[in-house]
Design an enzyme around this catalytic site. Structure first.
Site, PDB file in Angstrom:
ATOM      1  N   ASP A   1      28.284  71.765  43.850  1.00 14.33           N
ATOM      2  CA  ASP A   1      29.077  70.552  43.669  1.00 14.33           C
ATOM      3  C   ASP A   1      28.486  69.718  42.541  1.00 14.33           C
ATOM      4  OD1 ASP A   1      31.254  68.824  45.269  1.00 14.33           O
ATOM      5  OD2 ASP A   1      29.676  67.480  44.533  1.00 14.33           O
TER       6      ASP A   1
ATOM      7  N   HIS B   1      40.369  61.279  33.380  1.00 15.25           N
ATOM      8  CA  HIS B   1      40.511  62.536  34.125  1.00 15.25           C
ATOM      9  C   HIS B   1      40.649  63.751  33.207  1.00 15.25           C
ATOM     10  CE1 HIS B   1      40.633  60.649  37.999  1.00 15.25           C
ATOM     11  NE2 HIS B   1      41.639  59.884  37.678  1.00 15.25           N
TER      12      HIS B   1
ATOM     13  N   GLU C   1      35.574  69.070  42.540  1.00 14.32           N
ATOM     14  CA  GLU C   1      34.448  69.444  41.675  1.00 14.32           C
ATOM     15  C   GLU C   1      33.509  70.422  42.366  1.00 14.32           C
ATOM     16  OE1 GLU C   1      33.452  65.353  43.507  1.00 14.32           O
ATOM     17  OE2 GLU C   1      35.202  66.424  42.763  1.00 14.32           O
TER      18      GLU C   1
ATOM     19  N   ASN D   1      34.957  60.850  35.456  1.00 14.78           N
ATOM     20  CA  ASN D   1      36.370  60.457  35.477  1.00 14.78           C
ATOM     21  C   ASN D   1      36.540  58.975  35.196  1.00 14.78           C
ATOM     22  OD1 ASN D   1      37.545  62.957  35.965  1.00 14.78           O
ATOM     23  ND2 ASN D   1      37.390  62.766  38.187  1.00 14.78           N
TER      24      ASN D   1
END
Length: 347
Positions: A223, A236, A265, A231
């Site tokens: 992750d 984004h 993610e 972001n």
């Protein structure tokens, strides 16, 4: 001995292979246009897209209009918040559903067409049988039907057979095309539209297979750390580019193993045929590569900053189910996050 220069054909093949594009005529023509006219607007747009090692996707090709476009539409800045790529992904599912509906309708139409051909063949055969039976009866009664009548009957049936053969040949060709589309649709349904990696559906299927097989296998959940910052700070669209870049790094470092974008993610990797130390070493190399990679916003040159990810690695056991192996890997990932991020935790 001097090395022979690489041929255009080889360069096109290598480009298709590097970007995992099917070697069909449309893709070949697209890449041919890029490589033979490197200063064209199309070639420059493609180079901008793949700068930094990113892989060209089918959506990119479609958006650029292909090699027949004289001047492709200008590309939006990757940090633009007006047309974020995330919005495009939100529409990916309805688009996929629309394609599935179209294929289902096409399949149904093809089945109906086959049925019509078979019914036509049955009708022709029945009519010919009746005519032959009538002629046989006339011959049995000693009546003269003449060679002309038999020749006419035979000629009519042969013509019907030839027409049917042509229809069947066309139907078979259409069936081959449809079969290829169905195979492609099945593959697309198991691929993440943003990164080109396997999606959760494909990954769950693979986990189920490994749970039923022998041999060592490890599940790594990775992750990206503090991805929300990317972001929030850059938009984004930039975040999507980062996801694609990290997905490609994981795929390269884990070559030979299944890498999946599991959601958001988070990436999942099935490392099979290795002991735990070797599996962990692969993830550690990938972490180092991501940490050392310096990504920038293409239009402004602004640095995105250091990017890291955390990982948890669990080893499959005979008693595991899909739920238990993911729960253990997720708990290890959670521990890595709590211990300070940018690290790997194993059992």
């Amino acid at each position: 001995m001097s090395r022979m220069p690489e041929t255009l054909y080889s360069r096109i093949g290598r480009f298709l292979d590097d970007h995992r594009l099917a070697p069909d005529p449309a893709h070949y023509a697209f890449v041919h246009a890029i490589l033979t006219e490197p200063k064209s607007a199309l070639a420059r747009a493609v180079n901008d897209l793949i700068d930094g090692g990113l892989r060209l996707h089918q959506d990119d090709i479609r958006r650029l209009g292909g090699p027949t476009e004289a001047s492709p539409a200008p590309l939006p800045p990757i940090a633009s918040s007006e047309t974020p790529v995330r919005d495009q992904r939100d529409h990916a599912v309805p688009e996929a559903e629309s394609q599935s509906d179209a294929l289902a309708e096409q399949t149904q139409g093809h089945v109906e067409a086959f049925g019509a051909i078979i019914r036509s063949m049955q009708a022709d055969t029945s009519a010919f049988s009746r005519n032959l039976a009538q002629s046989a009866a006339e011959i049995g009664r000693g009546e003269s039907i003449g060679l002309a009548t038999l020749a006419k009957l035979t000629g009519e049936m042969l013509e019907r057979i030839h027409v049917t053969e042509r229809r069947l040949e066309q139907a078979n060709a259409e069936a081959d095309v449809l079969r290829e589309k169905l195979i492609e649709a099945r593959a697309t349904a198991r691929r993440d539209t943003l990164t080109g990696l396997a999606n959760r559906l494909a990954f769950n299927e693979a986990v189920g297979q490994y749970l039923q097989s022998d041999g060592p296998c490890h599940l790594a959940l990775c992750d990206i750390d503090r991805f929300k910052r990317i972001n929030d700070d850059f938009g984004h669209a930039v975040g999507d580019r980062v996801l694609s870049a990290i997905g490609q790094i994981l795929a390269e470092e884990s070559k030979g193993h299944l890498v999946c974008r599991h959601g958001g993610e988070e990436f999942a990797i099935l490392l099979s045929g290795l002991d735990r130390d070797k599996a962990t070493a692969i993830i550690e190399r990938a972490r180092a590569t991501v940490r050392d990679r310096r990504l920038k916003v293409r239009e402004t040159g602004e640095s995105i900053g250091q990017i890291t990810f955390s990982a948890g690695i669990a080893s499959l056991t005979q008693d595991d189910t899909h739920e238990t192996i993911f729960a253990r890997a997720d708990a290890l990932l959670y521990r890595a996050k709590n211990d300070g991020r940018d690290r790997t935790c194993t059992e």
